[in-house]
Design an enzyme around this catalytic site. Structure first.
Site, mmCIF file in Angstrom:
data_model
loop_
_atom_site.group_PDB
_atom_site.id
_atom_site.type_symbol
_atom_site.label_atom_id
_atom_site.label_comp_id
_atom_site.label_asym_id
_atom_site.label_seq_id
_atom_site.Cartn_x
_atom_site.Cartn_y
_atom_site.Cartn_z
ATOM 1 N N ARG A 43 0.811 -1.229 0.000
ATOM 2 C CA ARG A 43 0.000 0.000 0.000
ATOM 3 C C ARG A 43 0.838 1.269 0.000
ATOM 4 O O ARG A 43 0.310 2.354 -0.102
ATOM 5 C CB ARG A 43 -0.939 -0.007 1.212
ATOM 6 N N HIS A 234 7.000 -28.435 8.835
ATOM 7 C CA HIS A 234 8.386 -28.811 8.525
ATOM 8 C C HIS A 234 8.766 -30.192 9.066
ATOM 9 O O HIS A 234 9.319 -31.024 8.351
ATOM 10 C CB HIS A 234 9.367 -27.782 9.102
ATOM 11 N N LYS A 334 12.281 -23.039 20.445
ATOM 12 C CA LYS A 334 12.983 -21.763 20.378
ATOM 13 C C LYS A 334 13.839 -21.602 21.631
ATOM 14 O O LYS A 334 13.547 -22.214 22.662
ATOM 15 C CB LYS A 334 11.977 -20.615 20.298
#
Ligand code: NAP
Length: 484
Positions: A43, A234, A334
């Site tokens: 945009r 994955h 993580k």
């Protein structure tokens, strides 16, 4: 072959961090077909020149084997164009149709690098603007839905405007050189296939570990979690590549048919097996790269009471003659101790020992996906002790480092996948029924956790996750590869 590659979300993180560098690499390697246009859409009020400048400035922060020279970048930048368009506004799509009509490229690739809540609108508006032609290919990024139902809704919308052979669902792990080499190793060599089965393999472990936390994506991640973000896609795709039967040929559907069979043969979950064989964790404060880091709940954008898992370890199995009784372990998270993605295929011990071998030694095949690509075959050979008695074995390994062998400027995952989309090769993309089967398999875990007050187990950042992960595998008399 002329092509137009339309990047919806052309100024976003994915576009400048992954897609543009991959396209640049293909351009540099001379594999990007000539006569192409890359059209970024967003945009912002940008012209072509400003868009090129924006991408040039971002290139300073991306991973590239070799920095581009100004001349090299200028030649690549000649392919880049920008179109200001609000994807939520139906009338705006006419401008895109006009731009594409200028050229009548042989192939038009539309890459949806925008938030998933725009996917349905974009698909509908592409069709309304008459852009769903036979030469159109649509690329969809993960996450494709939040659960089975939302995944089906997206797939139904997409398939109502394009045929399945025009839809390229990305799982960038399939584009990684080591994963393609896994296929090549299994189905291009006669050596492995006879011993790729329950009689010889004791267990298989898949680890996708990240040392980073959620970085700037806390708000997104908090609604997603490791199961949806990594396991459903994955990790299960890696498991399929490991466990599938040899396909009848290398065509996309032959490969996808075999992967689908694996997904359908995974052991289904019950509340008891989830409690026993699935561990969820959430990182707390700790250390990463020798620096103190905050815990997940203190990350920007994350609910301070969040019960979202940042770690999953699970054990499953496959109901088939080849794999009956062989556990498959998946572990991802993580803020773990290091960044590495690795598959370890542990073979059974020799049935009868005539040598002295160190305790816990057996053959293993290690497939490294990151940070480096490679294969290691761990064997036992007569070592130093041999000088004394000729009876003692020592572990040794054959090491194939793909970067060293084939050069570090090899084709990266996104580069390979983008070239495949332009060429219309679907082999490394995921079919809708595969995706649905994967969602169907993880959904009972999601539901069980949602109703379970206990929440994820805490673990300190910079470790291998909650101790329950080691305890889970230890119950089978086994250990994660770094523990044994
Ligand atoms: P992002 O940084 O937020 O970028 C979104 C892009 O979409 C921007 O260019 C944005 O530009 C544009 N956009 C948003 N609303 C728009 C509208 N109404 N009309 C036109 N353009 C619009 O997101 P991202 O991280 O790149 O992620 C994009 C997609 O890839 C997501 O589905 C994400 O889950 C997926 N993905 C990302 C990564 C990654 O590493 N980033 C990895 C795997 C998958 P304006 O707001 O200026 O219009």
């Amino acid at each position: 072959m002329s092509f137009d590659l339309v990047l919806f979300g052309g100024t976003g993180d994915l576009a400048w961090r992954k897609l543009m560098p991959a396209l640049f690499q293909a351009f540099r390697h001379g594999t990007l077909p000539e006569g192409g246009r890359i059209i970024g859409i967003a945009r912002d009020d940008l012209g072509d020149a400003q868009y090129r400048e924006l991408i040039r400035s971002r290139f300073d922060d991306v991973e590239l084997a070799k920095r581009p020279t100004p001349e090299e970048f200028d030649r690549f930048a000649g392919l880049l164009h920008f179109l200001r368009l609000d994807l939520s506004q139906p009338q705006d799509y006419r401008r895109l149709a006009d731009m594409l009509r200028e050229r009548h490229a042989e192939t038009v690739v539309m890459y949806l690098a925008t938030a998933p809540d725009l996917f349905t609108t974009v698909c509908q508006q592409i069709a309304a603007a008459g852009l769903n032609r036979p030469n159109t290919r649509l690329v969809l990024e993960k996450p494709l839905g939040h659960d089975l139902e939302s995944n089906r809704e997206i797939n139904e919308t997409v398939r109502s405007v394009l045929s399945e052979r025009q839809i390229f669902r990305i799982d960038h792990y399939l584009g990684k050189p080591a994963v393609q080499n896994l296929f090549a190793m299994r189905f291009g060599n006669a050596l492995f296939e006879p011993v790729w089965r329950r009689e010889h393999i004791s267990n298989i472990q898949i680890t996708i570990a990240e040392d980073l936390g959620v970085e700037k994506r806390g708000a997104f991640y908090d609604k997603t979690g490791a199961l949806r973000d990594m396991v459903q896609n994955h990790a299960l795709q890696l498991l399929c590549a490991l466990a599938m039967e040899p396909p009848i040929n290398a065509h996309a559907d032959a490969i996808r048919d075999e992967k689908l069979k694996v997904l359908r043969s995974l052991h289904p979950w019950t509340p008891e097996t989830i409690d026993q064989h699935v561990v969820r964790g959430q990182y707390g404060a700790g250390t990463a790269n020798r620096q103190s880091v905050r815990g997940y709940r203190d990350e920007p954008g994350v609910d301070p009471e969040s019960r979202t898992e940042t770690f999953v370890a699970l054990r499953t199995g496959i109901s088939s003659w080849r794999w009956a009784g062989v556990p498959f372990y998946i572990r991802t998270g993580k803020r773990l101790i290091s960044r590495e993605a690795q598959i370890v295929v542990n073979y059974r011990q020799a049935p009868h020992a005539i040598y002295n071998a160190p305790a816990g030694s057996w053959n293993r095949l290690v497939i490294n996906l990151q940070p480096r690509d490679g294969l290691q075959l761990h064997l036992l050979a007569l070592g130093q002790e041999n000088r004394r008695n000729g009876q003692s074995l020592a572990p040794v390994h054959l090491d194939l480092d793909f970067d060293k062998r084939f050069g570090s400027e090899r084709v990266g995952a996104y580069e390979r996948l983008l070239l495949d989309v332009i060429a219309g090769r679907l082999n490394l993309f995921v079919r809708s029924d595969e995706q649905e089967a994967a969602w169907r398999w993880v959904e009972p875990i999601m539901e069980h956790w949602a109703a379970d007050e206990r929440g994820p187990r805490p673990y300190a950042a910079g470790t291998w996750g909650p101790s329950a992960s080691s305890a889970m595998i230890a119950r089978d008399g086994l250990c994660w590869s770094e523990e044994c």
